[in-house]
Design a protein around this motif. Structure first.
Motif, short mmCIF file in Angstrom:
data_model
loop_
_atom_site.label_atom_id
_atom_site.label_comp_id
_atom_site.label_asym_id
_atom_site.label_seq_id
_atom_site.Cartn_x
_atom_site.Cartn_y
_atom_site.Cartn_z
N LEU A 161 0.84 -1.21 0.00
CA LEU A 161 0.00 0.00 0.00
C LEU A 161 0.87 1.26 0.00
CD1 LEU A 161 -2.75 -1.15 2.50
CD2 LEU A 161 -3.18 -0.38 0.16
N ASN A 162 1.92 1.23 0.81
CA ASN A 162 2.85 2.37 0.85
C ASN A 162 3.50 2.59 -0.51
OD1 ASN A 162 4.64 4.38 2.01
ND2 ASN A 162 6.21 2.80 2.03
N GLU A 163 3.84 1.52 -1.18
CA GLU A 163 4.48 1.62 -2.49
C GLU A 163 3.52 2.12 -3.57
OE1 GLU A 163 6.67 -1.36 -5.75
OE2 GLU A 163 6.21 -2.07 -3.72
N ASP A 164 2.26 1.67 -3.50
CA ASP A 164 1.31 1.95 -4.57
C ASP A 164 0.48 3.22 -4.34
OD1 ASP A 164 2.23 -0.37 -5.67
OD2 ASP A 164 0.47 -1.58 -5.13
N CYS A 165 0.44 3.72 -3.10
CA CYS A 165 -0.41 4.87 -2.77
C CYS A 165 0.45 5.96 -2.12
CB CYS A 165 -1.52 4.46 -1.80
SG CYS A 165 -2.54 3.10 -2.39
N PRO A 166 0.85 6.98 -2.86
CA PRO A 166 1.73 8.01 -2.31
C PRO A 166 1.16 8.72 -1.08
CG PRO A 166 1.56 8.21 -4.70
CD PRO A 166 0.54 7.21 -4.29
N ASN A 167 -0.17 8.78 -0.96
CA ASN A 167 -0.75 9.50 0.17
C ASN A 167 -0.97 8.62 1.40
OD1 ASN A 167 -2.83 8.23 -1.33
ND2 ASN A 167 -4.39 9.63 -0.54
N ILE A 168 -0.61 7.35 1.34
CA ILE A 168 -0.57 6.53 2.57
C ILE A 168 0.81 6.74 3.17
CG2 ILE A 168 -0.60 4.20 3.53
CD1 ILE A 168 -2.74 3.46 1.56
N ILE A 169 0.84 7.57 4.21
CA ILE A 169 2.13 8.06 4.72
C ILE A 169 2.53 7.46 6.06
CG2 ILE A 169 1.88 10.24 3.49
CD1 ILE A 169 1.17 11.53 6.24
N GLY A 170 1.62 6.68 6.67
CA GLY A 170 1.98 6.15 7.98
C GLY A 170 0.95 5.17 8.51
N VAL A 171 1.23 4.69 9.72
CA VAL A 171 0.34 3.73 10.37
C VAL A 171 0.36 3.97 11.87
CG1 VAL A 171 2.17 1.97 10.61
CG2 VAL A 171 -0.24 1.26 10.56
N LYS A 172 -0.81 3.85 12.47
CA LYS A 172 -0.91 3.78 13.94
C LYS A 172 -1.01 2.30 14.27
CE LYS A 172 -3.92 4.65 17.90
NZ LYS A 172 -5.25 5.17 18.36
N GLU A 173 -0.02 1.79 14.99
CA GLU A 173 0.01 0.38 15.35
C GLU A 173 -0.38 0.19 16.81
OE1 GLU A 173 0.37 -2.42 13.85
OE2 GLU A 173 1.25 -1.96 11.87
N SER A 174 -1.61 -0.27 17.02
CA SER A 174 -2.02 -0.72 18.35
C SER A 174 -1.81 -2.22 18.37
CB SER A 174 -3.49 -0.35 18.61
OG SER A 174 -3.63 1.04 18.71
N ASN A 175 -0.56 -2.57 18.30
CA ASN A 175 -0.14 -3.94 18.06
C ASN A 175 0.94 -4.29 19.08
OD1 ASN A 175 0.73 -6.39 16.89
ND2 ASN A 175 0.26 -5.64 14.83
N LYS A 176 0.67 -5.29 19.91
CA LYS A 176 1.63 -5.65 20.95
C LYS A 176 2.79 -6.49 20.41
CE LYS A 176 -1.58 -5.30 24.82
NZ LYS A 176 -2.18 -5.97 26.01
N ASP A 177 2.70 -6.88 19.15
CA ASP A 177 3.78 -7.65 18.53
C ASP A 177 4.88 -6.68 18.11
OD1 ASP A 177 5.48 -9.14 16.98
OD2 ASP A 177 3.91 -10.09 15.77
N PHE A 178 5.92 -6.55 18.94
CA PHE A 178 6.96 -5.56 18.68
C PHE A 178 7.83 -5.97 17.49
CE2 PHE A 178 10.54 -2.71 20.04
CZ PHE A 178 9.81 -1.54 19.94
N GLU A 179 7.90 -7.26 17.20
CA GLU A 179 8.61 -7.68 15.99
C GLU A 179 7.89 -7.13 14.76
OE1 GLU A 179 9.45 -11.79 15.58
OE2 GLU A 179 10.31 -12.00 17.59
N HIS A 180 6.55 -7.18 14.78
CA HIS A 180 5.75 -6.66 13.67
C HIS A 180 6.05 -5.18 13.44
CE1 HIS A 180 1.92 -6.05 11.34
NE2 HIS A 180 2.06 -4.84 11.84
#
Length: 306
Positions: A161-180
């Motif tokens: 998505l980041n590669e194909d959509c220039p306006n996708i600039i980030g992510v909020k990760e509410s993800n406890k998987d720190f490797e992810h």
């Protein structure tokens, strides 16, 4: 020619507070208190404002109410700090409508959650986010919260998505998987904006190159949360670590029940709001409310009740 998003990416740093949606005793939205909460944030050094995300109880609001909250926030903030409303829904048409609305009112970016309940596969998630991103010119921050959505956005899907959509600039990760979350920056690039939505990972995510956090705790202690980010960005690692551990007890108690019930209870004790939630959400137990009160007192927070 693709739009250059570097300026807004440089601005979207630090503590972006996900402001709660206050209700009156009759369960109507209290827009006056809402504006006061935003001013409270700005007076205490918050770096950005988000609304109608998890802490804002979006699933308890009608689409019209979500638009009204977004409009009130934009008017109140008036460009003083970046504004990132949550515009996602389990319904595609609602997501499109709200994301386009965020662009119309001049938001700096839109935060679009992984659709909840539906459990789409990765191919469908890619199609969903790409279609939304392609429909607007506003920057998009994807919101990945597997504990609420029952589906995890895979790193490879996000990278595509980041590669194909220039306006996708980030992510909020509410993800406890720190490797992810480490692999997010590895795959998407170090300039991709990574925000923590897990309170105990706000500082660790900064250490791996994160842009900041969207922390519910900042509703209660915006100054300290902002100061932790300020210290890190100024190279004062010792102070940043100190504030990380100082905030831990408050972080813990505010998540002993489903967010934002404990946060609203705390803000009620502080005299900021009436601690009202709409069903199916409800106030914390008396035992937890007592623990919240004792914790606020430990932090020296003045209690006065609304």
């Amino acid at each position: 020619m693709a739009r250059d998003y570097s300026e807004i990416k440089a601005k979207l740093r630090g503590s972006i507070t996900p402001v709660i949606t206050p209700f009156k005793a009759n369960h109507e939205i209290d827009f006056d208190k809402f504006a006061e909460l935003i001013e409270f944030q700005l007076e205490n050094g918050t770096h950005g404002i988000s609304v109608t995300g998890t802490s804002g109880e979006p699933s308890s609001l009608t689409i019209e109410e979500r638009e009204q909250v977004m409009e009130k926030a934009a008017k109140t903030i008036n460009g003083r700090v970046p504004f990132v409303p949550g515009t996602g829904s389990t319904n595609y048409q609602e997501t499109m409508r709200l994301t386009k609305k965020s662009e119309e009112i001049g938001a700096d970016a839109a935060m679009v959650i992984v659709p909840y309940y539906n459990k789409p596969n990765q191919r469908a998630l890619y199609k969903h986010f790409k279609t939304v991103a392609d429909s607007v010119d506003i920057p998009i921050i994807i919101y990945n919260i597997p504990g609420r959505t029952a589906q995890n956005l895979h790193v490879d899907t996000l990278a595509k998505l980041n590669e194909d959509c220039p306006n996708i600039i980030g992510v909020k990760e509410s993800n406890k998987d720190f490797e992810h979350v480490n692999r997010v920056l590895l795959k998407c690039g170090r300039d991709f904006l990574l925000f923590s939505g897990i309170e105990l990972l706000c500082y660790p995510m900064l250490a791996i190159g994160g842009a900041g956090s969207v922390s519910a705790t900042a509703n209660v202690l915006p100054g300290k949360v902002a100061q932790m980010h300020d210290a890190w960005f100024e190279g004062d690692v010792e102070t940043a670590q100190k504030l990380h551990y100082e905030l831990m007890e408050l972080n813990d108690v505010l998540f002993k029940d489903t967010n934002p019930a404990p946060v609203k209870a705390a803000l009620g004790m502080m005299g900021k709001i009436e601690p009202v939630l709409r069903l199916p959400m409800d106030v914390p137990s008396e035992e937890l409310q007592e623990e919240i009160q004792q914790t606020l007192e430990k932090y020296g927070i003045a209690l006065q009740y609304a």
